[in-house]
Write a protein that holds these residues in place. Structure first.
Motif, PDB file in Angstrom:
ATOM      1  N   GLY A 170     -49.738   5.070  25.900  1.00 29.76           N
ATOM      2  CA  GLY A 170     -50.171   4.976  24.511  1.00 29.76           C
ATOM      3  C   GLY A 170     -51.439   4.165  24.385  1.00 29.76           C
ATOM      4  N   ALA A 171     -52.488   4.780  23.819  1.00 26.59           N
ATOM      5  CA  ALA A 171     -53.782   4.100  23.732  1.00 26.59           C
ATOM      6  C   ALA A 171     -53.687   2.796  22.945  1.00 26.59           C
ATOM      7  N   ALA A 172     -52.910   2.796  21.849  1.00 28.88           N
ATOM      8  CA  ALA A 172     -52.798   1.582  21.031  1.00 28.88           C
ATOM      9  C   ALA A 172     -52.158   0.446  21.821  1.00 28.88           C
ATOM     10  N   GLU A 173     -51.112   0.755  22.581  1.00 30.54           N
ATOM     11  CA  GLU A 173     -50.444  -0.279  23.365  1.00 30.54           C
ATOM     12  C   GLU A 173     -51.346  -0.789  24.483  1.00 30.54           C
ATOM     13  N   VAL A 174     -52.107   0.123  25.097  1.00 33.85           N
ATOM     14  CA  VAL A 174     -53.045  -0.304  26.146  1.00 33.85           C
ATOM     15  C   VAL A 174     -54.084  -1.245  25.558  1.00 33.85           C
ATOM     16  N   ARG A 175     -54.642  -0.885  24.385  1.00 29.39           N
ATOM     17  CA  ARG A 175     -55.637  -1.757  23.743  1.00 29.39           C
ATOM     18  C   ARG A 175     -55.036  -3.117  23.410  1.00 29.39           C
ATOM     19  N   ARG A 176     -53.794  -3.113  22.940  1.00 35.05           N
ATOM     20  CA  ARG A 176     -53.160  -4.390  22.592  1.00 35.05           C
ATOM     21  C   ARG A 176     -52.997  -5.267  23.816  1.00 35.05           C
ATOM     22  N   ARG A 177     -52.528  -4.682  24.907  1.00 31.13           N
ATOM     23  CA  ARG A 177     -52.327  -5.464  26.133  1.00 31.13           C
ATOM     24  C   ARG A 177     -53.655  -5.986  26.671  1.00 31.13           C
ATOM     25  N   VAL A 178     -54.682  -5.136  26.669  1.00 31.66           N
ATOM     26  CA  VAL A 178     -55.999  -5.587  27.137  1.00 31.66           C
ATOM     27  C   VAL A 178     -56.539  -6.681  26.223  1.00 31.66           C
ATOM     28  N   GLY A 179     -56.352  -6.527  24.897  1.00 26.68           N
ATOM     29  CA  GLY A 179     -56.792  -7.559  23.970  1.00 26.68           C
ATOM     30  C   GLY A 179     -56.128  -8.894  24.237  1.00 26.68           C
ATOM     31  N   GLU A 180     -54.860  -8.888  24.586  1.00 25.40           N
ATOM     32  CA  GLU A 180     -54.157 -10.126  24.915  1.00 25.40           C
ATOM     33  C   GLU A 180     -54.735 -10.756  26.175  1.00 25.40           C
ATOM     34  N   LEU A 181     -55.053  -9.916  27.159  1.00 25.07           N
ATOM     35  CA  LEU A 181     -55.652 -10.437  28.389  1.00 25.07           C
ATOM     36  C   LEU A 181     -57.009 -11.070  28.119  1.00 25.07           C
ATOM     37  N   VAL A 182     -57.807 -10.438  27.264  1.00 24.76           N
ATOM     38  CA  VAL A 182     -59.109 -11.018  26.908  1.00 24.76           C
ATOM     39  C   VAL A 182     -58.908 -12.359  26.208  1.00 24.76           C
ATOM     40  N   SER A 183     -57.959 -12.419  25.284  1.00 25.04           N
ATOM     41  CA  SER A 183     -57.726 -13.658  24.524  1.00 25.04           C
ATOM     42  C   SER A 183     -57.267 -14.800  25.418  1.00 25.04           C
ATOM     43  N   GLU A 184     -56.503 -14.493  26.467  1.00 27.57           N
ATOM     44  CA  GLU A 184     -55.959 -15.541  27.324  1.00 27.57           C
ATOM     45  C   GLU A 184     -56.786 -15.760  28.586  1.00 27.57           C
ATOM     46  N   CYS A 185     -57.893 -15.015  28.722  1.00 29.10           N
ATOM     47  CA  CYS A 185     -58.747 -15.193  29.907  1.00 29.10           C
ATOM     48  C   CYS A 185     -59.339 -16.592  29.919  1.00 29.10           C
ATOM     49  N   ARG A 186     -59.399 -17.201  31.098  1.00 35.09           N
ATOM     50  CA  ARG A 186     -59.872 -18.585  31.210  1.00 35.09           C
ATOM     51  C   ARG A 186     -61.196 -18.711  31.956  1.00 35.09           C
ATOM     52  N   GLU A 187     -61.520 -17.738  32.804  1.00 32.98           N
ATOM     53  CA  GLU A 187     -62.718 -17.901  33.624  1.00 32.98           C
ATOM     54  C   GLU A 187     -63.630 -16.685  33.631  1.00 32.98           C
ATOM     55  N   GLU A 188     -63.102 -15.469  33.837  1.00 35.16           N
ATOM     56  CA  GLU A 188     -63.981 -14.364  34.173  1.00 35.16           C
ATOM     57  C   GLU A 188     -63.345 -13.015  33.839  1.00 35.16           C
ATOM     58  N   VAL A 189     -64.176 -12.109  33.326  1.00 39.37           N
ATOM     59  CA  VAL A 189     -63.791 -10.707  33.158  1.00 39.37           C
ATOM     60  C   VAL A 189     -64.804  -9.852  33.901  1.00 39.37           C
ATOM     61  N   LEU A 190     -64.318  -8.961  34.737  1.00 41.35           N
ATOM     62  CA  LEU A 190     -65.153  -7.978  35.425  1.00 41.35           C
ATOM     63  C   LEU A 190     -64.813  -6.615  34.842  1.00 41.35           C
ATOM     64  N   ALA A 191     -65.834  -5.824  34.509  1.00 46.01           N
ATOM     65  CA  ALA A 191     -65.581  -4.527  33.879  1.00 46.01           C
ATOM     66  C   ALA A 191     -66.507  -3.484  34.481  1.00 46.01           C
ATOM     67  N   ALA A 192     -65.931  -2.434  35.029  1.00 42.62           N
ATOM     68  CA  ALA A 192     -66.690  -1.273  35.492  1.00 42.62           C
ATOM     69  C   ALA A 192     -66.377  -0.136  34.527  1.00 42.62           C
ATOM     70  N   GLN A 193     -67.375   0.304  33.768  1.00 36.55           N
ATOM     71  CA  GLN A 193     -67.164   1.254  32.682  1.00 36.55           C
ATOM     72  C   GLN A 193     -68.053   2.485  32.879  1.00 36.55           C
ATOM     73  N   PRO A 194     -67.637   3.462  33.656  1.00 36.89           N
ATOM     74  CA  PRO A 194     -68.447   4.671  33.846  1.00 36.89           C
ATOM     75  C   PRO A 194     -68.421   5.570  32.614  1.00 36.89           C
ATOM     76  N   GLY A 195     -69.464   6.399  32.493  1.00 36.90           N
ATOM     77  CA  GLY A 195     -69.506   7.371  31.408  1.00 36.90           C
ATOM     78  C   GLY A 195     -69.891   6.776  30.079  1.00 36.90           C
ATOM     79  N   PRO A 196     -70.021   7.618  29.045  1.00 33.69           N
ATOM     80  CA  PRO A 196     -70.379   7.130  27.700  1.00 33.69           C
ATOM     81  C   PRO A 196     -69.326   6.165  27.165  1.00 33.69           C
ATOM     82  N   ARG A 197     -69.769   5.224  26.334  1.00 35.26           N
ATOM     83  CA  ARG A 197     -68.850   4.260  25.727  1.00 35.26           C
ATOM     84  C   ARG A 197     -68.720   4.564  24.242  1.00 35.26           C
TER      85      ARG A 197
END
Length: 339
Positions: free
Chosen positions: A140-167
Motif C-alpha cells: 500500500g503506497a500510503a502505508e509505505v509513505r507513512r513508514r518512510v516518513g517515520e524513518l525520516v522523522s527519527e533519523c539522527r545522522e544520514e539519509v542516502l537516496a538513489a532515485q532513478p527516473g522522473p520524480r
C-alpha cells in the motif's frame, strides 16, 4: 468573521448597490433579516438613520486579508517552534525505547527477527523475505509513505537516496517540510538522480530548496537501483517492480551491501549544480520585494513593468519555492537578503 459572504448575503448586498447604495427597511422581507445582520457584522452594510448604506467590499477584503495573514503567521511560527518544544518529550521517548548501551535504533516499527516456525510473520509487516530475518514487506503506497516518513522523522545522522527516473512533483512538495526539518537538525541528505529528473523546472526548484539548506545532489547518467538508507541501519527498496510495495531491511550485512552500492554510484556521479538554473536578476529582485510585503501591483509600480510581467516572474518563484499562494511565497522568501 473571516468567511466569504453566502448567496443570500451577496443577493441582498447587490440589491442595495442597485438601489443606489442604499437599503431601506421597506425594501426588506422577513427572510432577509439574517443576511442583513451578517452584512452589518461584516461591515458591508452600515446602519444610517433611514436604513443602511453599502460599504466598499475592497475594504472588507483588505481587513479580512490582514486578519488571515496574521493568523497564518501565528500558525507558521507555531509550526516552527513545535519540534523544539517537543524535543524533551522526544528525548525521553527515545531513551525509553533505546536505553544506554542498547543497539542503535532501527527506525519506527523496525522488523524483528522471524519467529520460529514456517511462515511466521511479525505483526503489521506483511510477508517476509525468504532467508532474510531483517526483511519485511509493506503493501500500500500510503502505508509505505507513512513508514518512510517515520524513518525520516527519527533519523539522527544520514539519509542516502538513489532515485532513478522522473520524480513526481507533488510528492517532492509534500516531503519538503520534512526534508528541511531533517537538514535543520543537522542530518546529512545525499540524493542521486538521473538527468531526466532535472528536465522539469519545477522539480529543479524543489531540489534547489533542499540544496540551499545543505542537501547534496549528484546526477548519474546510467541505470541504478532505487534505495533509501536511514542511518545505515534501515534500507528501503521496492518490492520487485511494484513501487506501491516496499521491503524494509534491517539485516546489517544487507544494508552494508546497499550502502556500498550507493557509495560506488555516488563516486561516479556528477554534481548537480549545473542543472539547477539560478533565477534571473529581475526574478530575484521581485522576490525580495514580495518578501518585504509589497503586493503584485506595488512591485510592478516600483520596477516600472506591467503586472503581467510581474505575474510571470512570480509564477517562476512559486514553482521554485513550492509556494501555493503569494503569501506562502513571501514567507518562504523571508530569509532572503533585501535590496
Amino acid at each position: 468573521m473571516t468567511d466569504e459572504p453566502g448567496p443570500a448575503e451577496r443577493a441582498l448586498y447587490l440589491a442595495a448597490v442597485r438601489g443606489g447604495g442604499r437599503l431601506r427597511p421597506e425594501d426588506l422581507a422577513p427572510a432577509d433579516r439574517p443576511a442583513l445582520a451578517a452584512l452589518v457584522a461584516r461591515g458591508l452594510l452600515t446602519p444610517t438613520a433611514t436604513g443602511w448604506t453599502a460599504a466598499s467590499p475592497r475594504a472588507l477584503g483588505e481587513r479580512i486579508g490582514v486578519e488571515l495573514r496574521n493568523r497564518a503567521l501565528c500558525l507558521l511560527r507555531y509550526a516552527e517552534r513545535l519540534p523544539a518544544a517537543l524535543g524533551p518529550l522526544a528525548g525521553a521517548y527515545d531513551a525509553a525505547r533505546h536505553p544506554v548501551g542498547s543497539p542503535p535504533p532501527l527506525g519506527p516499527r523496525a522488523v524483528e527477527p522471524r519467529s520460529e516456525g514456517p511462515g511466521a510473520e511479525a505483526p503489521g509487516t506483511g510477508a517476509r523475505g525468504a532467508g532474510d530475518p531483517g526483511a519485511g514487506t509493506v503493501g500500500g503506497a500510503a502505508e509505505v509513505r507513512r513508514r518512510v516518513g517515520e524513518l525520516v522523522s527519527e533519523c539522527r545522522e544520514e539519509v542516502l537516496a538513489a532515485q532513478p527516473g522522473p520524480r513526481p512533483l507533488e510528492g517532492l512538495r509534500m516531503a519538503l517540510a520534512q526534508d528541511l526539518s531533517l537538514l535543520r537538525r543537522g542530518c546529512s541528505l545525499r540524493t542521486l538522480y538521473q538527468p531526466v529528473t532535472l528536465t522539469d523546472p519545477a522539480v529543479r526548484s524543489q531540489i534547489a530548496l533542499r540544496t540551499g539548506q545543505g542537501a547534496q545532489v549528484r546526477v548519474l547518467a546510467e541505470p541504478y537501483e532505487r534505495v533509501l538508507v536511514f542511518d545505515r541501519a534501515v534500507a528501503v527498496i521496492p518490492a520487485a517492480e511494484d513501487l506501491g510495495r516496499a521491503v524494509f531491511l534491517t539485516d546489517s550485512t544487507t544494508v552494508a551491501h546497499l550502502v556500498a552500492q550507493f557509495e560506488r554510484d555516488w563516486a561516479r556521479a556528477a554534481p548537480a549544480g549545473r542543472y539547477l538554473d539560478a533565477p534571473s536578476a529581475t526574478t530575484v529582485r521581485i522576490g525580495r520585494l514580495l518578501a518585504r510585503g509589497l503586493t503584485q501591483r506595488a512591485v510592478a509600480g516600483r520596477l516600472g513593468v506591467s503586472e503581467r510581467t510581474v505575474a510571470a516572474h512570480i509564477s517562476r518563484l512559486r514553482d521554485r519555492y513550492g509556494a501555493q499562494t503569494l503569501f506562502h511565497l513571501g514567507w518562504q522568501l523571508r530569509g532572503e537578503h533585501h535590496d
